[in-house]
Enzyme design. Sequence first.
Site, PDB file in Angstrom:
ATOM      1  N   LYS A  55     -31.458  -9.500 -33.295  1.00  0.00           N
ATOM      2  CA  LYS A  55     -30.564  -8.608 -32.341  1.00  0.00           C
ATOM      3  C   LYS A  55     -30.824  -8.669 -30.937  1.00  0.00           C
ATOM      4  CE  LYS A  55     -31.080  -4.587 -35.663  1.00  0.00           C
ATOM      5  NZ  LYS A  55     -29.579  -4.366 -36.038  1.00  0.00           N
TER       6      LYS A  55
ATOM      7  N   ARG B  43     -30.248  -3.416 -47.457  1.00  0.00           N
ATOM      8  CA  ARG B  43     -29.507  -3.523 -48.834  1.00  0.00           C
ATOM      9  C   ARG B  43     -30.507  -4.506 -49.397  1.00  0.00           C
ATOM     10  NH1 ARG B  43     -24.133  -6.051 -46.473  1.00  0.00           N
ATOM     11  NH2 ARG B  43     -24.857  -4.759 -44.702  1.00  0.00           N
TER      12      ARG B  43
HETATM   13  N1  BES Z   1     -30.779  -1.039 -39.143  1.00  0.00           N
HETATM   14  C1  BES Z   1     -29.297  -1.961 -39.003  1.00  0.00           C
HETATM   15  C2  BES Z   1     -28.440  -0.775 -38.876  1.00  0.00           C
HETATM   16  C3  BES Z   1     -28.086  -0.091 -37.724  1.00  0.00           C
HETATM   17  C4  BES Z   1     -27.587  -0.756 -36.530  1.00  0.00           C
HETATM   18  C5  BES Z   1     -28.338   1.316 -37.587  1.00  0.00           C
HETATM   19  C6  BES Z   1     -27.653  -0.002 -35.313  1.00  0.00           C
HETATM   20  C7  BES Z   1     -28.159   1.823 -36.492  1.00  0.00           C
HETATM   21  C8  BES Z   1     -27.721   1.178 -35.338  1.00  0.00           C
HETATM   22  C9  BES Z   1     -29.142  -2.836 -40.131  1.00  0.00           C
HETATM   23  O1  BES Z   1     -30.260  -3.390 -40.660  1.00  0.00           O
HETATM   24  C10 BES Z   1     -28.167  -3.822 -39.686  1.00  0.00           C
HETATM   25  O2  BES Z   1     -28.900  -4.683 -38.852  1.00  0.00           O
HETATM   26  N2  BES Z   1     -27.176  -3.856 -39.991  1.00  0.00           N
HETATM   27  C11 BES Z   1     -26.153  -4.869 -39.840  1.00  0.00           C
HETATM   28  C12 BES Z   1     -25.310  -5.441 -40.797  1.00  0.00           C
HETATM   29  C13 BES Z   1     -24.597  -6.615 -40.339  1.00  0.00           C
HETATM   30  C14 BES Z   1     -25.522  -7.829 -40.271  1.00  0.00           C
HETATM   31  C15 BES Z   1     -23.791  -7.264 -41.754  1.00  0.00           C
HETATM   32  C16 BES Z   1     -25.150  -4.204 -38.735  1.00  0.00           C
HETATM   33  O3  BES Z   1     -25.061  -3.078 -38.884  1.00  0.00           O
HETATM   34  O4  BES Z   1     -24.919  -4.868 -37.651  1.00  0.00           O
HETATM   35 MN    MN Z   2     -30.896  -5.146 -39.770  1.00  0.00          MN
END
Ligand code: BES
Ligand code: MN
Length: 510
Positions: A290, A364
């Site tokens: 990230k 997931r």
């Molecule tokens: N924990 C995150 C989701 C999230 C992101 C919650 C920002 C709250 C704020 C999750 O694990 C994630 O990173 N999801 C990705 C999925 C994508 C790679 C398909 C996302 O939402 O960007």
């Molecule tokens: Mn994630």
Amino acid sequence: MPQRSTPVQFTTIRKNPETVMADTLVVGLHPDLRLTGVFQDLDRLLNRPVQEWLKSRGFEARTGQLLSGPAPAGSRVQEVLFVGLGKPGKLSRRRFRGILGSVMERLVRSGNHSVVNTLTALPLEGMSAAWRIRQAVEATHDALYRFTECRGTGGAQALPPRLEKIHLVLGPDAGSEVGIRQAIRDGQAIAQGVRLCRDLGNRPPNLATPRHLATEARKLAAQNPRFRVRILTEKEMGSLGMNALLAVAQGSAEPPRLIVLEYRGSHSRQAPIALVGKGITFDSGGISIKPAAAMDEMKFDMCGAASVLGTLQTVSLLDLPLHVVGVIAAAENMPGGRAVKPGDIVRSLSGQTVEILNTDAEGRLVLCDAMTYVQRNYKPRVLLDAATLTGACVVALGHHPSGLFSNHEGLARDFEKAAEDAVDPVWRMPLWEDYQDALSSNFADFANIGGRDAGAITAACFLWRFVSEVPWIHLDIAGTAWKTGAQKGATGRPVPLFSQYLLDQARAAH
Ligand code: BES
Ligand code: MN
Ligand code: ZN
């Protein structure tokens, strides 16, 4: 870790609120600025001169408007806090709870010791006396909450809240003492569940590790003989074949845990309600790392897990006659030499293979194995999961409702009703087969990401592939589990929603 020396106390009174000795008397008004009903004497003390005074101060009783005024002669309070309620019949339950919250926050901030709250006496459309009382209790605890366990000796410390005594005024519709006392108990139990959830969410990720969550589950289990706890280690998960969960954990020095906390409050051999929580104690994204901005907030990626423990805390305090099993998929998602890579393929516990195209879609992966595990081992009658699953859900819904996905109309409606009652809102999202194509893979049964579109829905579709013939609710709490900015911190959601659903289940059966 007690955060306050004296816990706040609630008492109820049925008449003459002005005769109670307290710092502040809270009075709600509609735009006609008239006091009614139980406030006969209050009416005499406040009405005519005060209406003039309020008008001269620009108080029109707009929804949420607050104005503090001097105590009327003959009363035993120090001040009166006037609260605008807007037009009668126009006040929603969400708005009413919001008003209770801002009133309590203001009183805490101003260092109040004691309050007479007459908002609970107001006859409001669609809000029973018991409901108003419970909301007042929960709003008080929310306003009093502080996360102080990580403060050292340096720096300026805010004074701890001093609120000790809340007198809740009952209206003519209050009914039996028994019902009101139960409403206070329910509110207190939900507040404690919310508090546990917030504490776990707020705790820093160097402390709140998967092993820490396991310790917290054991601590909770020790409070009530109705609990049984089972913690699976990496090795045990390996021999079972939980390779999707293990893939997420393999880049981290922190070992993962599968935490199973079973509560047996009913003697029957009734199938349990299963609660599954995403417990990513820190989500760096892994190799699909990230950006740095606000990455600290990914400590909140275990709020689904925290809400499972919080809900079980509430269930245990109320001794609900239910069979509930909580499962937490706990892992840390980190990059490293052993980390899972984009392109890796794993065989999940269900036997389905997954091509991991993005290591940041890890929630997931841990959830699917936990869901298979609980369905195989406990044959639940209902399957519920809570997960801070997608940023896409925040884009779609913002921070007010959690996203609700379900394969079962009746259960979805029960949840929508529980969400209204608990003031822990949800919004139904589509769970359609049409979206499943987005997950297709050239090399495995399917991939762990869809395209850019409908990210919250394709994530739910991924989980759906692991649900076998059981009514299921998936809550995407990415936008609701915590607040960012100056108010940064865990909210305790969806503990009120889960608790309400379980209360409804317990009380429908008895
Ligand atoms: N924990 C995150 C989701 C999230 C992101 C919650 C920002 C709250 C704020 C999750 O694990 C994630 O990173 N999801 C990705 C999925 C994508 C790679 C398909 C996302 O939402 O960007
Ligand atoms: Mn994630
Ligand atoms: Zn995550």
